[in-house]
Design a protein around this motif. Structure first.
Motif, PDB file in Angstrom:
ATOM      1  N   ARG A  63       0.829  -1.213   0.000  1.00 48.80           N
ATOM      2  CA  ARG A  63       0.000   0.000   0.000  1.00 48.80           C
ATOM      3  C   ARG A  63       0.859   1.258   0.000  1.00 48.80           C
ATOM      4  O   ARG A  63       0.510   2.271  -0.631  1.00 48.80           O
ATOM      5  CB  ARG A  63      -0.915  -0.011   1.221  1.00 48.80           C
ATOM      6  N   LEU A  64       1.984   1.230   0.684  1.00 46.98           N
ATOM      7  CA  LEU A  64       2.885   2.386   0.676  1.00 46.98           C
ATOM      8  C   LEU A  64       3.430   2.645  -0.721  1.00 46.98           C
ATOM      9  O   LEU A  64       3.673   3.795  -1.101  1.00 46.98           O
ATOM     10  CB  LEU A  64       4.037   2.160   1.653  1.00 46.98           C
ATOM     11  N   LEU A  65       3.610   1.583  -1.516  1.00 42.87           N
ATOM     12  CA  LEU A  65       4.163   1.741  -2.872  1.00 42.87           C
ATOM     13  C   LEU A  65       3.142   2.286  -3.851  1.00 42.87           C
ATOM     14  O   LEU A  65       3.496   2.569  -5.009  1.00 42.87           O
ATOM     15  CB  LEU A  65       4.694   0.396  -3.371  1.00 42.87           C
ATOM     16  N   GLU A  66       1.876   2.407  -3.443  1.00 37.59           N
ATOM     17  CA  GLU A  66       0.889   3.015  -4.339  1.00 37.59           C
ATOM     18  C   GLU A  66       1.213   4.491  -4.596  1.00 37.59           C
ATOM     19  O   GLU A  66       0.837   5.037  -5.627  1.00 37.59           O
ATOM     20  CB  GLU A  66      -0.507   2.876  -3.725  1.00 37.59           C
ATOM     21  N   ASN A  67       1.916   5.114  -3.686  1.00 38.16           N
ATOM     22  CA  ASN A  67       2.381   6.507  -3.869  1.00 38.16           C
ATOM     23  C   ASN A  67       3.857   6.545  -3.528  1.00 38.16           C
ATOM     24  O   ASN A  67       4.269   6.985  -2.441  1.00 38.16           O
ATOM     25  CB  ASN A  67       1.594   7.456  -2.971  1.00 38.16           C
ATOM     26  N   PRO A  68       4.717   6.078  -4.451  1.00 37.97           N
ATOM     27  CA  PRO A  68       6.134   5.916  -4.115  1.00 37.97           C
ATOM     28  C   PRO A  68       6.847   7.227  -3.788  1.00 37.97           C
ATOM     29  O   PRO A  68       7.826   7.228  -3.040  1.00 37.97           O
ATOM     30  CB  PRO A  68       6.721   5.258  -5.373  1.00 37.97           C
ATOM     31  N   ALA A  72       8.208   7.990   3.302  1.00 37.31           N
ATOM     32  CA  ALA A  72       9.146   8.609   4.229  1.00 37.31           C
ATOM     33  C   ALA A  72      10.058   7.547   4.828  1.00 37.31           C
ATOM     34  O   ALA A  72       9.749   6.351   4.777  1.00 37.31           O
ATOM     35  CB  ALA A  72       8.363   9.317   5.339  1.00 37.31           C
ATOM     36  N   PRO A  73      11.160   7.913   5.404  1.00 39.79           N
ATOM     37  CA  PRO A  73      12.050   6.933   6.050  1.00 39.79           C
ATOM     38  C   PRO A  73      11.355   6.272   7.228  1.00 39.79           C
ATOM     39  O   PRO A  73      10.563   6.899   7.929  1.00 39.79           O
ATOM     40  CB  PRO A  73      13.240   7.770   6.498  1.00 39.79           C
ATOM     41  N   PRO A  74      11.637   5.016   7.481  1.00 36.73           N
ATOM     42  CA  PRO A  74      11.028   4.332   8.619  1.00 36.73           C
ATOM     43  C   PRO A  74      11.487   4.917   9.946  1.00 36.73           C
ATOM     44  O   PRO A  74      12.607   5.417  10.075  1.00 36.73           O
ATOM     45  CB  PRO A  74      11.505   2.885   8.456  1.00 36.73           C
ATOM     46  N   ARG A  75      10.600   4.846  10.915  1.00 40.05           N
ATOM     47  CA  ARG A  75      10.915   5.313  12.261  1.00 40.05           C
ATOM     48  C   ARG A  75      10.594   4.204  13.250  1.00 40.05           C
ATOM     49  O   ARG A  75       9.667   3.420  13.066  1.00 40.05           O
ATOM     50  CB  ARG A  75      10.096   6.554  12.602  1.00 40.05           C
ATOM     51  N   ILE A  76      11.385   4.172  14.327  1.00 39.86           N
ATOM     52  CA  ILE A  76      11.195   3.186  15.391  1.00 39.86           C
ATOM     53  C   ILE A  76      10.574   3.893  16.572  1.00 39.86           C
ATOM     54  O   ILE A  76      11.141   4.855  17.107  1.00 39.86           O
ATOM     55  CB  ILE A  76      12.533   2.527  15.784  1.00 39.86           C
ATOM     56  N   GLU A  77       9.379   3.456  16.972  1.00 37.70           N
ATOM     57  CA  GLU A  77       8.654   4.093  18.063  1.00 37.70           C
ATOM     58  C   GLU A  77       8.448   3.093  19.186  1.00 37.70           C
ATOM     59  O   GLU A  77       8.194   1.913  18.947  1.00 37.70           O
ATOM     60  CB  GLU A  77       7.293   4.612  17.582  1.00 37.70           C
ATOM     61  N   SER A 117      14.285  -2.067  10.372  1.00 46.14           N
ATOM     62  CA  SER A 117      14.011  -0.724   9.833  1.00 46.14           C
ATOM     63  C   SER A 117      14.890  -0.449   8.617  1.00 46.14           C
ATOM     64  O   SER A 117      14.431   0.056   7.586  1.00 46.14           O
ATOM     65  CB  SER A 117      14.227   0.324  10.914  1.00 46.14           C
ATOM     66  N   GLY A 118      16.187  -0.806   8.727  1.00 50.48           N
ATOM     67  CA  GLY A 118      17.075  -0.604   7.584  1.00 50.48           C
ATOM     68  C   GLY A 118      16.701  -1.468   6.399  1.00 50.48           C
ATOM     69  O   GLY A 118      16.749  -1.024   5.242  1.00 50.48           O
ATOM     70  N   ALA A 119      16.290  -2.733   6.673  1.00 50.90           N
ATOM     71  CA  ALA A 119      15.894  -3.624   5.581  1.00 50.90           C
ATOM     72  C   ALA A 119      14.640  -3.116   4.891  1.00 50.90           C
ATOM     73  O   ALA A 119      14.523  -3.161   3.655  1.00 50.90           O
ATOM     74  CB  ALA A 119      15.674  -5.035   6.126  1.00 50.90           C
ATOM     75  N   ILE A 120      13.685  -2.554   5.680  1.00 53.12           N
ATOM     76  CA  ILE A 120      12.462  -2.018   5.077  1.00 53.12           C
ATOM     77  C   ILE A 120      12.770  -0.794   4.236  1.00 53.12           C
ATOM     78  O   ILE A 120      12.232  -0.623   3.128  1.00 53.12           O
ATOM     79  CB  ILE A 120      11.446  -1.684   6.187  1.00 53.12           C
ATOM     80  N   ALA A 121      13.644   0.081   4.719  1.00 52.93           N
ATOM     81  CA  ALA A 121      13.998   1.283   3.965  1.00 52.93           C
ATOM     82  C   ALA A 121      14.653   0.924   2.642  1.00 52.93           C
ATOM     83  O   ALA A 121      14.325   1.487   1.593  1.00 52.93           O
ATOM     84  CB  ALA A 121      14.927   2.162   4.802  1.00 52.93           C
ATOM     85  N   THR A 122      15.573  -0.048   2.672  1.00 48.35           N
ATOM     86  CA  THR A 122      16.263  -0.451   1.433  1.00 48.35           C
ATOM     87  C   THR A 122      15.275  -1.069   0.453  1.00 48.35           C
ATOM     88  O   THR A 122      15.299  -0.767  -0.752  1.00 48.35           O
ATOM     89  CB  THR A 122      17.374  -1.461   1.766  1.00 48.35           C
ATOM     90  N   ALA A 123      14.381  -1.937   0.950  1.00 55.51           N
ATOM     91  CA  ALA A 123      13.430  -2.610   0.073  1.00 55.51           C
ATOM     92  C   ALA A 123      12.443  -1.615  -0.539  1.00 55.51           C
ATOM     93  O   ALA A 123      12.140  -1.689  -1.735  1.00 55.51           O
ATOM     94  CB  ALA A 123      12.684  -3.688   0.852  1.00 55.51           C
ATOM     95  N   LEU A 124      11.957  -0.645   0.261  1.00 61.36           N
ATOM     96  CA  LEU A 124      11.005   0.341  -0.269  1.00 61.36           C
ATOM     97  C   LEU A 124      11.676   1.275  -1.266  1.00 61.36           C
ATOM     98  O   LEU A 124      11.064   1.650  -2.279  1.00 61.36           O
ATOM     99  CB  LEU A 124      10.393   1.133   0.881  1.00 61.36           C
ATOM    100  N   THR A 125      12.910   1.648  -1.014  1.00 65.91           N
ATOM    101  CA  THR A 125      13.623   2.525  -1.955  1.00 65.91           C
ATOM    102  C   THR A 125      13.807   1.827  -3.300  1.00 65.91           C
ATOM    103  O   THR A 125      13.570   2.417  -4.369  1.00 65.91           O
ATOM    104  CB  THR A 125      14.984   2.924  -1.375  1.00 65.91           C
TER     105      THR A 125
END
Length: 439
Positions: A63-68, A72-77, A117-125
């Motif tokens: 769903r995030l890739l519908e508007n690439p 935004a960068p992932p955040r850890i909360e 978080s880093g793996a998600i950022a790399t994959a989404l980019t």
């Protein structure tokens, strides 16, 4: 019976696949993929198994890739639970890192959250760069579906094939053990037990007990919990009872036949229109060999509920021969001759002795029945009956007693034309004879 065991194995595997196995689900980890490439692996948490959790994370990233351009960068909360952290993108939670995830990856929650978080950022980019235009987006979606399918197939093959080979190895090993046990049982009981039916019962019970143990061990080697399989079979026992009622009926009837023993191996029985020698008594069917050499398999359920005639249940059996005697013969002498001839025949028993009965008084002759006892097996029974007939005929000839001779005989000339010519009969007489004959 082997086919029954294989069918039971397939049913158990199917039920186990359908029935959730909580113990096994928490031990397995499933790969989260984006565009067919592995991102990280997750375990089951609480009431959500690993597969459902991985698919949920993949849907959120898709769903995030519908508007690439807006990713935004992932955040850890942090959460209220100190043992959990949530990775979010633009305020949308993507995955919750739990203490169980950290323990499965042999690290801490903070460290694992950073790695994911880093793996998600790399994959989404990487995925967003492949979706900058509609055409690129279409190609990326197709490639993602294909790569994801092959990736999951490869993971399943890596996980299943070794287990399947291990299960087959276990089945092969227990098959060899079962065959060895049956051979040893045959070797031992051949010198201890003279009853072939008891020997057959013990051999089959031991054989299938080993098979059952092998079945349970094979399930465990395949990665299934035998207790879960038993639970699944218990829940679906009613459906299986209707589906396998014929097989179960034959199985139970086979056990009852081996225990109650209405007949034994080597007996000659009659079941319906089938008569033959009992060669094998198995848990599904009984093998009969008819007297003309054909093999007949009778289901045990049919055999147990049918009327059975056991010709060899007793060692001896009575047979009889019927013949006609003319009224002009000495009846007392004929009875004596028949009795002595039958009693002197080989294989006719002296006790009980031969007896003669007058069955009927006909218009031209007397119907007499000669009864005698012999071995109950069909070969001896039929051969002895035939020998008694021949002995009586020879004894009558030696004693000068004639068999019934009809008073009226029809003689036909061999050359009727020559006879007509000799008697002076013409064609008109021939036509008249034909007309009379037709009338």
């Amino acid at each position: 019976m082997r086919s029954v065991l294989l069918l039971a194995l397939l049913i158990a595997l199917t039920i186990t696949c359908i029935t959730p196995n909580s113990a096994g689900a928490q031990d397995e980890r499933v790969t989260v993929r984006l565009d067919g490439r592995a991102v990280f692996r997750v375990s089951a948490v609480e009431n959500v198994d690993a597969t459902a959790r991985a698919r949920q994370i993949e849907r959120r990233m898709s769903r995030l890739l519908e508007n690439p351009t807006a990713i935004a960068p992932p955040r850890i909360e942090a959460t209220q639970n100190s043992d959990q952290q949530v990775i979010t993108i633009a305020g949308v939670p993507v995955v919750t890192v739990t203490k169980a995830d950290a323990q499965d990856n042999l690290t801490t929650v903070d460290t694992l959250a950073t790695q994911w978080s880093g793996a998600i950022a790399t994959a989404l980019t990487r995925a967003s760069q492949r979706r900058l235009s509609p055409s690129e987006r279409f190609v990326a979606e197709v490639q993602s579906s294909v790569q994801t399918g092959f990736g999951r197939l490869g993971e399943s093959a890596i996980a299943i094939i070794p287990r399947a080979l291990a299960a087959l190895l276990v089945i092969g090993l227990f098959w060899a053990i079962a065959a060895l046990v049956r051979w040893l049982m045959r070797l031992i009981f051949r010198h201890i037990v003279e009853d072939l039916t008891v020997e057959n019962l013990i051999k089959q019970v031991a054989y299938y007990v080993v098979w059952s143990l092998g079945f349970i061990v094979a399930l465990d080697a395949f990665g299934f919990d035998p207790q879960a399989v038993a639970t699944g079979l218990g829940l679906t026992g009613l459906a299986l009872g209707f589906a396998l009622k014929d097989i179960l009926s034959n199985f139970i009837s086979g056990i009852l036949i081996l225990v109650l023993r209405p007949f034994e191996l080597g007996d000659q029985i009659v079941v319906g229109e089938t008569e033959g020698n009992v060669e094998r008594i198995e848990l599904r069917a009984t093998q009969l060999r008819t007297y003309d050499g054909r093999v007949v398999l009778v289901p045990n359920a049919e055999l147990f509920t049918s009327r059975i005639t056991n010709n060899t249940a007793a060692p001896i059996r009575r047979s009889s021969v019927t013949l006609f005697i003319g009224y002009d013969s000495d009846l007392q002498t004929a009875v004596t001759v028949m009795t002595e001839a039958a009693q002197a025949t080989e294989a006719v028993l002296n006790d009980p002795p031969v007896s003669v009965r007058i069955r009927d008084l006909g218009q031209d002759d007397i119907l007499v029945e000669v009864r005698f006892w012999t071995d109950s097996r069909r070969t001896d029974f039929v051969a002895t009956t035939s020998a008694v007939r021949g002995a009586i005929v020879l004894a009558f000839k030696d004693a000068g007693i004639g068999l019934p001779d009809p008073d009226v005989r029809i003689l036909m000339p061999r050359h009727p034309d020559k006879w007509r010519t000799a008697l002076g009969l013409g064609d008109s007489d021939r036509t008249q004879d034909s007309d009379n004959a037709s009338r």
